[in-house]
Design an enzyme around this catalytic site. Structure first.
Site, PDB file in Angstrom:
ATOM      1  N   ASP A  98     -60.122 -42.167  -8.816  1.00 35.92           N
ATOM      2  CA  ASP A  98     -60.314 -40.685  -9.303  1.00 35.92           C
ATOM      3  C   ASP A  98     -59.779 -39.385 -10.969  1.00 35.92           C
ATOM      4  O   ASP A  98     -60.186 -38.547 -10.499  1.00 35.92           O
ATOM      5  CB  ASP A  98     -60.013 -39.593  -8.249  1.00 35.92           C
ATOM      6  N   GLU A 109     -44.825 -52.764  -3.150  1.00 33.54           N
ATOM      7  CA  GLU A 109     -44.443 -51.750  -3.379  1.00 33.54           C
ATOM      8  C   GLU A 109     -43.145 -51.793  -3.533  1.00 33.54           C
ATOM      9  O   GLU A 109     -41.926 -52.141  -3.233  1.00 33.54           O
ATOM     10  CB  GLU A 109     -45.237 -50.616  -2.046  1.00 33.54           C
ATOM     11  N   ASP A 130     -50.865 -44.109  -9.658  1.00 32.26           N
ATOM     12  CA  ASP A 130     -50.513 -42.939 -10.466  1.00 32.26           C
ATOM     13  C   ASP A 130     -51.097 -42.775 -11.205  1.00 32.26           C
ATOM     14  O   ASP A 130     -50.455 -43.412 -12.748  1.00 32.26           O
ATOM     15  CB  ASP A 130     -48.949 -43.201 -10.226  1.00 32.26           C
ATOM     16  N   THR A 136     -58.686 -43.344   2.049  1.00 31.85           N
ATOM     17  CA  THR A 136     -57.327 -43.081   1.726  1.00 31.85           C
ATOM     18  C   THR A 136     -57.200 -41.776   1.968  1.00 31.85           C
ATOM     19  O   THR A 136     -58.411 -41.142   1.292  1.00 31.85           O
ATOM     20  CB  THR A 136     -56.312 -43.909   1.303  1.00 31.85           C
ATOM     21  N   PHE A 193     -55.178 -40.177  -0.210  1.00 34.71           N
ATOM     22  CA  PHE A 193     -55.813 -39.975  -1.612  1.00 34.71           C
ATOM     23  C   PHE A 193     -57.389 -40.330  -2.237  1.00 34.71           C
ATOM     24  O   PHE A 193     -57.715 -39.460  -3.058  1.00 34.71           O
ATOM     25  CB  PHE A 193     -55.545 -41.521  -2.491  1.00 34.71           C
ATOM     26  N   GLU A 194     -57.884 -40.402  -1.982  1.00 34.48           N
ATOM     27  CA  GLU A 194     -59.424 -40.845  -1.916  1.00 34.48           C
ATOM     28  C   GLU A 194     -60.110 -39.282  -1.396  1.00 34.48           C
ATOM     29  O   GLU A 194     -60.575 -38.504  -2.354  1.00 34.48           O
ATOM     30  CB  GLU A 194     -60.134 -42.006  -1.463  1.00 34.48           C
ATOM     31  N   ASN A 196     -41.494 -54.466  -8.502  1.00 28.80           N
ATOM     32  CA  ASN A 196     -42.224 -53.947  -9.110  1.00 28.80           C
ATOM     33  C   ASN A 196     -43.277 -54.909  -9.594  1.00 28.80           C
ATOM     34  O   ASN A 196     -42.746 -55.797  -9.755  1.00 28.80           O
ATOM     35  CB  ASN A 196     -41.376 -53.734 -11.015  1.00 28.80           C
ATOM     36  N   LYS A 218     -50.485 -36.236 -17.493  1.00 30.25           N
ATOM     37  CA  LYS A 218     -49.653 -35.740 -18.133  1.00 30.25           C
ATOM     38  C   LYS A 218     -50.402 -36.082 -19.259  1.00 30.25           C
ATOM     39  O   LYS A 218     -49.365 -37.251 -19.836  1.00 30.25           O
ATOM     40  CB  LYS A 218     -48.596 -35.120 -18.075  1.00 30.25           C
TER      41      LYS A 218
END
Length: 219
Positions: free
Chosen positions: A161, A75, A125, A197, A199-200, A102, A129
């Site tokens: 997702d 991370e 991520d 989580t 996010f899900e 990274n 866009k």
């Protein structure tokens, strides 16, 4: 960071955070700074690596459920790493290590070739866009790095997702040399070892389909 996260960073990082040599950037990894997993974990065991571990929910759950395996969280955000260390310390985990860096450089420089049994990329991520999609993690270059660190028959697990990112992931990985699909049909079954989580949950609440993909390193 919260006071608890700051305390975890100060007290827990000396034994959980892998020290790395930097290049120019604060989260870069210097070429040639490869680790020896057996020395880092103090044992030889299957290695599971999560890219973009966030707050650490998935990897702390995984490390708790599989004490016979070694786990590595990658991370770039220090607050997320501190939260991961806080939860891991509370759970008494000894099989989890973290690296602040990274992800592509960790795969290219830090991890030895053919050293990883499972590589997780859960809800990266999406850069949804159109002008930002070039920043997405899963590219042809990433696929090559992933294949290089996986052991023969090692597994790459992905989940997102965002439908267009799922399509991109599948297209990239289907064309990547060194890996083959480990699922039938359009999408893989949900990985049962992936804890649900935030996010899900957010994606589900928004009405988005969760897409899983699984690939296996060829012998």
């Amino acid at each position: 960071m919260s006071e608890a996260q700051q305390r975890a960073w100060a007290e827990v990082s000396p034994r959980m955070l892998i020290p790395v040599e930097r290049d120019a950037a604060s989260t870069s990894i210097r070429e040639g700074s490869t680790i020896d997993p057996a020395a880092v974990w103090g044992r030889t065991a299957p290695l599971v690596v999560e890219i973009g571990s966030g707050q650490g929910h998935a990897i702390v759950h995984g490390a708790s459920a599989r004490p016979d395996a070694n786990f590595l969280a990658i991370e770039v955000f220090r607050a997320g790493l501190a939260r991961t260390m806080l939860d891991a310390d509370r759970a008494g985990l000894t099989n989890l290590r973290l690296v602040e860096g990274n992800a592509p450089e960790v795969l290219e420089y830090l991890l030895p070739s053919a050293s990883v049994d499972e590589l997780w990329v859960f809800f990266p991520d999406p850069w949804h866009k159109k002008k930002h999609t070039k920043r997405r993690l899963v590219t042809t270059e990433f696929a090559a790095l992933a294949a290089s660190v996986l052991r023969p028959d090692g597994v790459l697990r992905l989940a997102t997702d965002w439908q267009d990112y799922a399509d991109q992931m599948r297209s990239v990985m289907d064309a990547a040399p060194g890996v083959v699909r480990a699922f039938e049909g359009e999408w893989a079954e949900r990985y049962e070892g992936r804890v649900l989580t935030a996010f899900e949950r957010k994606g589900v609440r928004a009405g988005r389909e969760i897409r899983d993909l699984t690939y296996r390193r060829t012998p």
